[in-house]
Design an enzyme around this catalytic site. Structure first.
Site, mmCIF file in Angstrom:
data_model
loop_
_atom_site.group_PDB
_atom_site.id
_atom_site.type_symbol
_atom_site.label_atom_id
_atom_site.label_comp_id
_atom_site.label_asym_id
_atom_site.label_seq_id
_atom_site.Cartn_x
_atom_site.Cartn_y
_atom_site.Cartn_z
ATOM 1 N N PRO A 74 0.820 -1.220 0.000
ATOM 2 C CA PRO A 74 0.000 0.000 0.000
ATOM 3 C C PRO A 74 0.853 1.270 0.000
ATOM 4 O O PRO A 74 0.356 2.344 -0.320
ATOM 5 C CB PRO A 74 -0.800 -0.104 1.310
ATOM 6 C CG PRO A 74 -0.719 -1.537 1.722
ATOM 7 C CD PRO A 74 0.581 -2.039 1.195
ATOM 8 N N GLU A 101 0.171 -7.060 8.614
ATOM 9 C CA GLU A 101 0.306 -5.610 8.757
ATOM 10 C C GLU A 101 1.373 -5.042 7.838
ATOM 11 O O GLU A 101 1.379 -3.852 7.538
ATOM 12 C CB GLU A 101 0.615 -5.240 10.206
ATOM 13 C CG GLU A 101 -0.617 -4.929 11.036
ATOM 14 C CD GLU A 101 -1.617 -4.014 10.335
ATOM 15 O OE1 GLU A 101 -2.689 -4.513 9.957
ATOM 16 O OE2 GLU A 101 -1.328 -2.813 10.173
ATOM 17 N N ARG A 139 -0.397 -8.382 -21.393
ATOM 18 C CA ARG A 139 -1.092 -7.882 -22.588
ATOM 19 C C ARG A 139 -0.179 -7.046 -23.481
ATOM 20 O O ARG A 139 -0.462 -6.860 -24.659
ATOM 21 C CB ARG A 139 -2.286 -6.996 -22.210
ATOM 22 C CG ARG A 139 -3.313 -7.633 -21.349
ATOM 23 C CD ARG A 139 -4.458 -6.697 -21.052
ATOM 24 N NE ARG A 139 -5.330 -6.508 -22.205
ATOM 25 C CZ ARG A 139 -5.294 -5.488 -23.039
ATOM 26 N NH1 ARG A 139 -4.440 -4.514 -22.858
ATOM 27 N NH2 ARG A 139 -6.114 -5.425 -24.053
ATOM 28 N N ASP A 154 -6.158 1.402 -26.404
ATOM 29 C CA ASP A 154 -6.552 1.375 -24.999
ATOM 30 C C ASP A 154 -6.561 2.768 -24.389
ATOM 31 O O ASP A 154 -5.679 3.566 -24.634
ATOM 32 C CB ASP A 154 -5.624 0.459 -24.194
ATOM 33 C CG ASP A 154 -6.148 -0.964 -24.164
ATOM 34 O OD1 ASP A 154 -7.359 -1.131 -24.366
ATOM 35 O OD2 ASP A 154 -5.353 -1.881 -23.960
HETATM 36 C C1 9D3 Z 1 -3.114 -0.008 8.786
HETATM 37 C C2 9D3 Z 1 -2.307 0.359 7.639
HETATM 38 N N1 9D3 Z 1 -2.499 -0.472 6.455
HETATM 39 C C3 9D3 Z 1 -1.638 0.075 5.392
HETATM 40 C C4 9D3 Z 1 -2.352 1.018 4.512
HETATM 41 C C5 9D3 Z 1 -2.181 -1.867 6.726
HETATM 42 C C6 9D3 Z 1 -2.192 -2.761 5.551
HETATM 43 C C7 9D3 Z 1 -3.310 -2.880 4.744
HETATM 44 C C8 9D3 Z 1 -3.318 -3.785 3.690
HETATM 45 C C9 9D3 Z 1 -1.080 -3.527 5.284
HETATM 46 C C10 9D3 Z 1 -1.095 -4.424 4.232
HETATM 47 C C11 9D3 Z 1 -2.214 -4.562 3.452
HETATM 48 C C12 9D3 Z 1 -2.251 -5.559 2.374
HETATM 49 N N2 9D3 Z 1 -2.263 -4.915 1.056
HETATM 50 C C13 9D3 Z 1 -1.278 -5.079 0.193
HETATM 51 O O1 9D3 Z 1 -0.345 -5.784 0.467
HETATM 52 C C14 9D3 Z 1 -1.321 -4.359 -1.068
HETATM 53 C C15 9D3 Z 1 -2.260 -3.430 -1.605
HETATM 54 C C16 9D3 Z 1 -3.493 -2.893 -1.111
HETATM 55 O O2 9D3 Z 1 -3.990 -3.211 -0.012
HETATM 56 N N3 9D3 Z 1 -4.158 -1.999 -1.889
HETATM 57 C C17 9D3 Z 1 -3.720 -1.610 -3.115
HETATM 58 N N4 9D3 Z 1 -2.581 -2.083 -3.617
HETATM 59 C C18 9D3 Z 1 -1.886 -2.981 -2.861
HETATM 60 S S1 9D3 Z 1 -0.431 -3.674 -3.314
HETATM 61 C C19 9D3 Z 1 -0.288 -4.542 -1.965
#
Ligand code: 9D3
Length: 231
Positions: A74, A101, A139, A154
């Site tokens: 994230p 986490e 793709r 696209d």
């Molecule tokens: C409480 C803080 N969170 C971070 C924003 C914790 C958290 C949420 C979700 C930690 C890891 C995750 C798992 N998500 C991913 O690994 C992830 C992800 C996503 O949740 N949304 C968009 N793209 C991606 S790429 C990897």
């Protein structure tokens, strides 16, 4: 999922190759543990670094050093078409997926060459984002999409949203196909499509217009749309 459709055919034909590695196979204890509590405390578990180092070593042994090691997280920069294009030009990309986490920071520091998020919504792990990256990158590999015109047209290549599409029958639930599309006037059809694409982009994704490569006709249509009602 990947075995279906365009990507499925590409895999069958050997145009692309996707390997999946289970971090638990690279855990070092008999419980196959991959997570642990966070140093400093706090809720949620953190993915240990070791399984990632082990997995990457195995990948390097089997397939050589990858051209990019992308951590899905994230905290990454937002994945976009340009990013997909860059990845599609590499021959070997490793995608690292997080869970829980987060991932031990040493993975980011020592293994990842890039860090990518697919958008501002919370998922429970990086696996679906990795599948998204694989699909969009595959793709763009020559031969994967039969008609290269589809790739070139696209939305995010052109910077515009798509125009509406219609197919038979001519009438559905009393809704008929726009007259112009059955008129056979190719010039008018082209102009109508440009106008509809621009209308939608202006309404829904005006941010895209900043970077859009518009031709003269499109710039004129856009001027008209923006002035609509004012002259
Ligand atoms: C409480 C803080 N969170 C971070 C924003 C914790 C958290 C949420 C979700 C930690 C890891 C995750 C798992 N998500 C991913 O690994 C992830 C992800 C996503 O949740 N949304 C968009 N793209 C991606 S790429 C990897």
């Amino acid at each position: 999922m990947m075995r279906e459709g365009v990507l499925g055919r590409a895999l069958e034909r050997g145009l692309v190759c996707v390997g999946v590695h289970d971090l638990r196979d690279f855990s070092t204890d008999r419980h196959r543990t991959v997570d642990d509590v966070s140093y400093g405390g706090g809720p949620g578990m953190v993915l240990k670094a070791d399984p990632f180092f082990g997995a990457l070593s195995a990948i390097r042994r089997q397939h050589g050093v990858p051209d990019a090691v992308v951590l899905l997280s994230p905290q990454g920069r937002r994945f976009c078409h340009e990013e997909a294009t860059k990845l599609s030009r590499l021959s070997h990309v490793a995608l690292l997926c997080g869970r829980y986490e987060g991932v031990d920071e040493r993975v980011r520091e020592r293994l990842a060459t890039d860090e990518i998020s697919i958008g501002d919504y919370v998922l429970s792990g990086g696996e679906l984002p990795a599948a998204v990256v694989v699909d969009s990158v595959a793709r763009l590999v020559p031969g994967v999409v039969g008609d290269q015109r589809s790739v070139a047209q696209d939305s995010f290549v052109r910077g515009l949203l798509d125009h509406p599409h219609f197919t038979r029958p001519a009438e559905v639930e009393s809704e008929s196909v726009p007259e112009v599309l059955v008129s056979g006037h190719h010039g008018e059809i082209r102009r109508w499509r440009k106008q509809e694409a621009l209308k939608r982009t202006l309404e829904r994704r005006p941010d895209l217009l900043e970077g859009a490569a518009l031709d003269d006709e499109e710039r004129e249509i856009l001027r008209e749309l923006r002035n609509d009602g004012t002259d």
